[in-house]
Design a protein around this motif. Structure first.
Motif, PDB file in Angstrom:
ATOM      1  N   UNK A  61       0.827  -1.210   0.000  1.00  0.00           N
ATOM      2  CA  UNK A  61       0.000   0.000   0.000  1.00  0.00           C
ATOM      3  C   UNK A  61       0.865   1.266   0.000  1.00  0.00           C
ATOM      4  N   UNK A  62       0.422   2.258  -0.727  1.00  0.00           N
ATOM      5  CA  UNK A  62       1.124   3.548  -0.747  1.00  0.00           C
ATOM      6  C   UNK A  62       1.209   4.108   0.670  1.00  0.00           C
ATOM      7  N   UNK A  63       0.203   3.843   1.493  1.00  0.00           N
ATOM      8  CA  UNK A  63       0.168   4.366   2.861  1.00  0.00           C
ATOM      9  C   UNK A  63       1.253   3.765   3.755  1.00  0.00           C
ATOM     10  N   UNK A  64       1.849   2.641   3.344  1.00  0.00           N
ATOM     11  CA  UNK A  64       2.896   1.990   4.141  1.00  0.00           C
ATOM     12  C   UNK A  64       4.270   2.613   3.923  1.00  0.00           C
ATOM     13  N   UNK A  65       4.418   3.377   2.863  1.00  0.00           N
ATOM     14  CA  UNK A  65       5.705   3.913   2.429  1.00  0.00           C
ATOM     15  C   UNK A  65       6.079   5.175   3.211  1.00  0.00           C
ATOM     16  N   UNK A  66       7.375   5.296   3.525  1.00  0.00           N
ATOM     17  CA  UNK A  66       7.885   6.558   4.061  1.00  0.00           C
ATOM     18  C   UNK A  66       9.218   6.856   3.380  1.00  0.00           C
ATOM     19  N   UNK A  67       9.634   8.108   3.461  1.00  0.00           N
ATOM     20  CA  UNK A  67      10.868   8.546   2.817  1.00  0.00           C
ATOM     21  C   UNK A  67      11.798   9.175   3.840  1.00  0.00           C
ATOM     22  N   UNK A  68      13.075   8.897   3.684  1.00  0.00           N
ATOM     23  CA  UNK A  68      14.120   9.555   4.480  1.00  0.00           C
ATOM     24  C   UNK A  68      15.183   9.981   3.477  1.00  0.00           C
ATOM     25  N   UNK A  69      15.186  11.262   3.198  1.00  0.00           N
ATOM     26  CA  UNK A  69      16.072  11.746   2.140  1.00  0.00           C
ATOM     27  C   UNK A  69      15.646  11.119   0.820  1.00  0.00           C
ATOM     28  N   UNK A  70      16.582  10.477   0.165  1.00  0.00           N
ATOM     29  CA  UNK A  70      16.282   9.825  -1.109  1.00  0.00           C
ATOM     30  C   UNK A  70      15.894   8.365  -0.949  1.00  0.00           C
TER      31      UNK A  70
END
Length: 136
Positions: A61-70
């Motif tokens: 799910x898109x909702x599971x994704x997170x970003x840290x920098x790149x």
């Protein structure tokens, strides 16, 4: 004579402190360290979508994704119910899912909705697994 007085005073102070430290006192018992736990509303399996042109695609799910920098990541729930960060490479989005190109295997469990309160190493207190939905 003043040196004698200083030595006597030092001995009067030092000896009781030394004797007090040599007692057979019991150490306070330490409670076992418990890892922090967190409630998670949804834990979902990494799903596979069969596509005729490119074989099997993995989806989260898109909702599971997170970003840290790149970097792009998800929280994976291990067999011991502890969270760990997994850095993944992603492809295009499909509806509310994102194609995973690398970093996860089919069936692994991920936290369905990312929250900044999640921390690597904490234990998942409540496991609510969303059943795998079949895609046509």
């Amino acid at each position: 004579m003043s040196m004698d007085i200083k030595k006597r005073c030092l001995l009067l102070v030092a000896i009781p402190l030394f004797v007090a430290g040599c007692g057979n006192r019991e150490e306070p018992k330490k409670s076992p360290i418990q890892s922090p736990s967190v409630e998670v509303g949804a834990i979902v399996p990494v799903r596979a979508l069969n596509s005729t042109e490119s074989g099997e695609r993995l989806l989260v799910p898109v909702s599971a994704i997170f970003h840290k920098g790149e970097l792009t990541g998800v929280f994976v729930v291990g067999a011991d119910n502890r969270l760990s960060v997994r850095w993944i490479s992603t492809g295009r989005s499909m509806n509310n899912d994102l194609v995973v190109l690398g970093g996860l295997d089919k069936g692994e469990l991920v936290v369905g909705v990312y929250s900044p309160a999640l921390v690597e190493g904490v234990t998942v207190k409540k496991r609510v697994t969303v059943e795998d939905q079949t895609n046509e």
